[in-house]
Scaffold this active site. Structure first.
Site, PDB file in Angstrom:
ATOM      1  N   THR A  42       0.827  -1.206   0.000  1.00  0.00           N
ATOM      2  CA  THR A  42       0.000   0.000   0.000  1.00  0.00           C
ATOM      3  C   THR A  42       0.862   1.257   0.000  1.00  0.00           C
ATOM      4  O   THR A  42       2.081   1.184  -0.200  1.00  0.00           O
ATOM      5  CB  THR A  42      -1.042  -0.063   1.145  1.00  0.00           C
ATOM      6  OG1 THR A  42      -1.949   1.017   0.991  1.00  0.00           O
ATOM      7  CG2 THR A  42      -0.402   0.010   2.526  1.00  0.00           C
TER       8      THR A  42
ATOM      9  N   LYS B   6       3.359   1.203  -4.101  1.00  0.00           N
ATOM     10  CA  LYS B   6       2.751   0.404  -5.178  1.00  0.00           C
ATOM     11  C   LYS B   6       3.510   0.473  -6.503  1.00  0.00           C
ATOM     12  O   LYS B   6       3.451  -0.468  -7.291  1.00  0.00           O
ATOM     13  CB  LYS B   6       1.296   0.823  -5.381  1.00  0.00           C
ATOM     14  CG  LYS B   6       0.396   0.332  -4.269  1.00  0.00           C
ATOM     15  CD  LYS B   6      -1.036   0.763  -4.441  1.00  0.00           C
ATOM     16  CE  LYS B   6      -1.854   0.218  -3.276  1.00  0.00           C
ATOM     17  NZ  LYS B   6      -3.239   0.652  -3.314  1.00  0.00           N
TER      18      LYS B   6
ATOM     19  N   ASP C 192      -6.277  -4.306  -7.174  1.00  0.00           N
ATOM     20  CA  ASP C 192      -7.000  -3.043  -6.965  1.00  0.00           C
ATOM     21  C   ASP C 192      -8.002  -2.772  -8.093  1.00  0.00           C
ATOM     22  O   ASP C 192      -9.040  -2.157  -7.863  1.00  0.00           O
ATOM     23  CB  ASP C 192      -6.023  -1.857  -6.927  1.00  0.00           C
ATOM     24  CG  ASP C 192      -5.410  -1.658  -5.553  1.00  0.00           C
ATOM     25  OD1 ASP C 192      -5.941  -2.207  -4.571  1.00  0.00           O
ATOM     26  OD2 ASP C 192      -4.391  -0.949  -5.466  1.00  0.00           O
TER      27      ASP C 192
ATOM     28  N   GLY D 242      -5.346  12.625  -7.409  1.00  0.00           N
ATOM     29  CA  GLY D 242      -4.138  11.878  -7.059  1.00  0.00           C
ATOM     30  C   GLY D 242      -3.564  11.180  -8.278  1.00  0.00           C
ATOM     31  O   GLY D 242      -4.274  10.951  -9.279  1.00  0.00           O
TER      32      GLY D 242
ATOM     33  N   TYR E 144     -10.167   4.230   3.893  1.00  0.00           N
ATOM     34  CA  TYR E 144     -11.226   3.624   4.716  1.00  0.00           C
ATOM     35  C   TYR E 144     -11.030   3.883   6.195  1.00  0.00           C
ATOM     36  O   TYR E 144     -11.842   3.465   7.016  1.00  0.00           O
ATOM     37  CB  TYR E 144     -11.308   2.127   4.440  1.00  0.00           C
ATOM     38  CG  TYR E 144     -10.035   1.389   4.766  1.00  0.00           C
ATOM     39  CD1 TYR E 144      -9.065   1.207   3.778  1.00  0.00           C
ATOM     40  CD2 TYR E 144      -9.786   0.905   6.029  1.00  0.00           C
ATOM     41  CE1 TYR E 144      -7.890   0.558   4.063  1.00  0.00           C
ATOM     42  CE2 TYR E 144      -8.610   0.248   6.325  1.00  0.00           C
ATOM     43  CZ  TYR E 144      -7.663   0.076   5.340  1.00  0.00           C
ATOM     44  OH  TYR E 144      -6.488  -0.567   5.630  1.00  0.00           O
TER      45      TYR E 144
HETATM   46  P1  ATR Z   1      -0.341   5.126  -3.615  1.00  0.00           P
HETATM   47  O1  ATR Z   1       0.651   4.195  -4.198  1.00  0.00           O
HETATM   48  O2  ATR Z   1      -1.160   4.479  -2.554  1.00  0.00           O
HETATM   49  O3  ATR Z   1      -1.236   5.788  -4.592  1.00  0.00           O
HETATM   50  P2  ATR Z   1       1.548   7.265  -3.612  1.00  0.00           P
HETATM   51  O4  ATR Z   1       2.160   6.639  -4.805  1.00  0.00           O
HETATM   52  O5  ATR Z   1       2.441   7.768  -2.523  1.00  0.00           O
HETATM   53  O6  ATR Z   1       0.538   6.274  -2.911  1.00  0.00           O
HETATM   54  O7  ATR Z   1       0.619   8.441  -4.106  1.00  0.00           O
HETATM   55  C1  ATR Z   1       0.011   9.299  -3.218  1.00  0.00           C
HETATM   56  C2  ATR Z   1      -0.824  10.321  -3.987  1.00  0.00           C
HETATM   57  O8  ATR Z   1      -1.497  11.117  -3.024  1.00  0.00           O
HETATM   58  C3  ATR Z   1      -0.024  11.278  -4.844  1.00  0.00           C
HETATM   59  O9  ATR Z   1      -0.790  11.636  -5.951  1.00  0.00           O
HETATM   60  C4  ATR Z   1       0.155  12.484  -3.915  1.00  0.00           C
HETATM   61  O10 ATR Z   1       0.334  13.699  -4.575  1.00  0.00           O
HETATM   62  P3  ATR Z   1       1.800  14.162  -5.097  1.00  0.00           P
HETATM   63  O11 ATR Z   1       2.025  13.434  -6.381  1.00  0.00           O
HETATM   64  O12 ATR Z   1       1.665  15.609  -5.249  1.00  0.00           O
HETATM   65  O13 ATR Z   1       2.744  13.776  -4.005  1.00  0.00           O
HETATM   66  C5  ATR Z   1      -1.177  12.479  -3.244  1.00  0.00           C
HETATM   67  N1  ATR Z   1      -1.180  13.174  -1.951  1.00  0.00           N
HETATM   68  C6  ATR Z   1      -0.649  12.733  -0.799  1.00  0.00           C
HETATM   69  N2  ATR Z   1      -0.888  13.633   0.176  1.00  0.00           N
HETATM   70  C7  ATR Z   1      -1.589  14.646  -0.368  1.00  0.00           C
HETATM   71  C8  ATR Z   1      -2.152  15.863   0.136  1.00  0.00           C
HETATM   72  N3  ATR Z   1      -2.021  16.187   1.417  1.00  0.00           N
HETATM   73  N4  ATR Z   1      -2.829  16.648  -0.713  1.00  0.00           N
HETATM   74  C9  ATR Z   1      -2.976  16.308  -2.002  1.00  0.00           C
HETATM   75  N5  ATR Z   1      -2.458  15.182  -2.546  1.00  0.00           N
HETATM   76  C10 ATR Z   1      -1.776  14.359  -1.740  1.00  0.00           C
END
Ligand code: ATR
Length: 499
Positions: A286, A290, A328, A354, A445
């Site tokens: 997670t 990923k 997923d 995201g 969740y």
């Molecule tokens: P996962 O593999 O579960 O998707 P990840 O690869 O770390 O986790 O991706 C997290 C996503 O959440 C990214 O799109 C991140 O935005 P950035 O690309 O700008 O880092 C987004 N994200 C995390 N915290 C955030 C926040 N506080 N506000 C907006 N976007 C956020």
């Protein structure tokens, strides 16, 4: 060594009466107690000697100094005097720190058939020579050596696991504190530790301790043996994860001898030796790993190829190469189909917030279903990269982006970790207003209703909660891990109260 690890309930309240209440509430779920005299208020410490006779279980006497994480701030003479007084009160064990030289005190306990636990604590990490340190802890024959360490990272966890291997067959208490160390607490019966410490939720005695009920219900602790196989989830943060509950309940129901644990992993490269050490055969992946895990795969399926993200790792042998897949995609689609009455209409419009690994699975799934997709991401470059990979639109998480989202408003999917426990006040898109006509689907969740989802509900939107996707993706993982279908009655329980 005894053939099973004992469960020790630490009593760490401020009064003896409250400690007795805690012991009573957990009756039947522990084998012995530890009375943390240092946690008692000043007037109560002198009454500690009354407890052993009232509980009817073996009790460890402990008066922990502040430097070892306790609350006793007095002098060593005062400590010696108080312990000497209490040592004749029927305690089955006394915990003495490695530098506490008190042969007279020891004799008082051992002369009455009690035993000494000789302990060391390290809140800075795991020393490289841990096994040697543990074997040289005892001052006298018959003492049980104990080491409680606070692993800071995966490398520390690996050192701790190596010490378990080096000390196989040696009677000892060995444990990792905190979130990183947590798996070693649960794995005490598999790794070989004399006991596992637990405490009541309202009087936690050390970082990472859980209450005996959680140990039993979430981790099937009493069923863990040296032969039990290890599965788990890697991510950061991770302790909120419901995946251990889902998988462990399933394992127990089908009689699969395995335990599923949360692994707090920030440094992915440092974690693989731990996975080999524990011969882990399956992992859920997670936030935020990923995408990063893909470089580690020996084989990947079409879903990993097309999403560029992997949430499931399996391998045939405990130290062998990893295969990756992505559950997923189906986990996301099934609840959406249900919300849309069975099928996803072609041309449906969707805004995906995201651009991480979870977003990749979502965009792939939506594209494959014929949706028009807009990606909004905080970091423009990452959003653009994902949008280009899937030939969809993209914009920033800002006013122009929110304006554009009005044309992609049938469905809003929130895939970021913003708002996830423990940072529950965060809203990834506070400027995104809901009209009330959108279906809002959030992948988080925990908590079940984030600030973002609260806004959507207040605007009158239909919502799909992340727990549905969590359960959906876990079902296929369970099949890959065990070769069996997840029991339908348990699944129904997990899905109850989710709307
Ligand atoms: P996962 O593999 O579960 O998707 P990840 O690869 O770390 O986790 O991706 C997290 C996503 O959440 C990214 O799109 C991140 O935005 P950035 O690309 O700008 O880092 C987004 N994200 C995390 N915290 C955030 C926040 N506080 N506000 C907006 N976007 C956020």
């Amino acid at each position: 060594m005894r053939d099973r690890t004992s469960i020790c309930l630490c009593l760490a309240a401020e009064s003896i009466e409250e400690d007795l209440r805690i012991a009573e509430e957990h009756r039947g779920r522990f084998d012995l107690l530890e009375l943390r005299v240092d946690r008692l208020s000043a007037g109560e410490a002198g009454l500690a000697g009354r407890l052993p006779a009232r509980v009817g279980s073996p009790v460890i006497l402990t008066l922990r100094r502040t430097r070892e994480g306790g609350k006793f701030g007095g002098s060593e003479q005062e400590r010696h005097a108080l312990l000497s007084k209490l040592a004749v009160s029927g305690f089955a064990y006394i915990d003495l720190e490695e530098d506490f030289d008190a042969s007279d005190l020891e004799a008082r306990v051992t002369g009455r058939g009690g035993r000494v636990i000789r302990s060391m604590h390290d809140f800075t990490g795991v020393p490289a020579d841990l096994a040697r340190r543990v074997t040289s802890l005892a001052h006298h024959p018959g003492e049980i050596p104990k080491a409680a360490l606070l692993p800071k990272n995966a490398a520390d966890l690996v050192r701790l696991l190596a010490a378990f291997t080096d000390l196989e067959g040696v009677e000892k208490i060995l444990l990792g504190m905190g979130d990183t160390g947590f798996p070693t607490r649960v794995l005490a019966p598999r790794l070989g530790s004399f006991l596992c410490y637990t405490s009541a939720a309202r009087a936690q005695a050390a970082p990472g301790q859980v209450d005996p009920l959680t140990l039993e219900r979430t981790y099937n602790f009493r069923s863990i043996t040296p032969r039990t196989q290890v599965y788990g989830v890697i991510g950061s943060p991770i302790m909120h994860s419901l995946s251990p509950l889902i998988h462990n309940r399933g394992f127990a129901a089908i009689g699969f001898d395995a335990v599923y644990l949360p692994f707090l992993v920030d440094d992915l490269d440092g974690f693989w030796p731990a996975a080999d050490c524990l011969e882990i055969k399956g992992l859920s992946v997670t936030v935020p790993h990923k995408q990063a895990v893909i470089s580690r795969l020996s084989g990947r399926d079409r879903l990993v190829e097309s999403t560029g993200a992997c949430n499931t790792l399996t391998r045939a042998q405990g130290k062998g190469p990893w295969q990756g897949t992505n559950t997923d995609v189906e986990g996301f689609l099934a609840p959406l189909r249900a919300a849309l009455g069975g099928a996803i209409p072609r041309g449906v419009s969707a805004t995906v917030i995201g651009a991480g690994g979870a977003a990749r699975a979502v965009v792939h799934a939506l594209k494959a279903a014929g949706a028009r997709v807009l990606v909004l991401n905080r970091t423009a470059e990452r959003g653009r990269e994902l949008a280009e990979a899937f030939s969809v639109s993209h914009a920033g998480l800002d006013e122009p982006g929110f304006l554009q989202a009005r044309d992609f408003g049938d469905l809003i999917v929130q895939t970021t970790s913003a708002g996830m426990s423990p940072n529950i006040a965060a809203d990834p898109a506070p400027g995104l207003a809901f009209s009330g006509r959108e279906i809002v689907y959030e992948l988080l969740y925990a908590p079940p209703t984030t600030v973002f989802l609260q806004r959507a509900l207040a605007a009158g939107c239909r919502v799909v909660r992340g727990r549905k996707m969590l359960v959906g993706q876990a079902m296929e993982q369970f099949r890959l891990f065990t070769g069996s279908i997840y029991p339908a009655d348990l699944r129904a329980e997990l899905e109850a109260d989710m709307d």
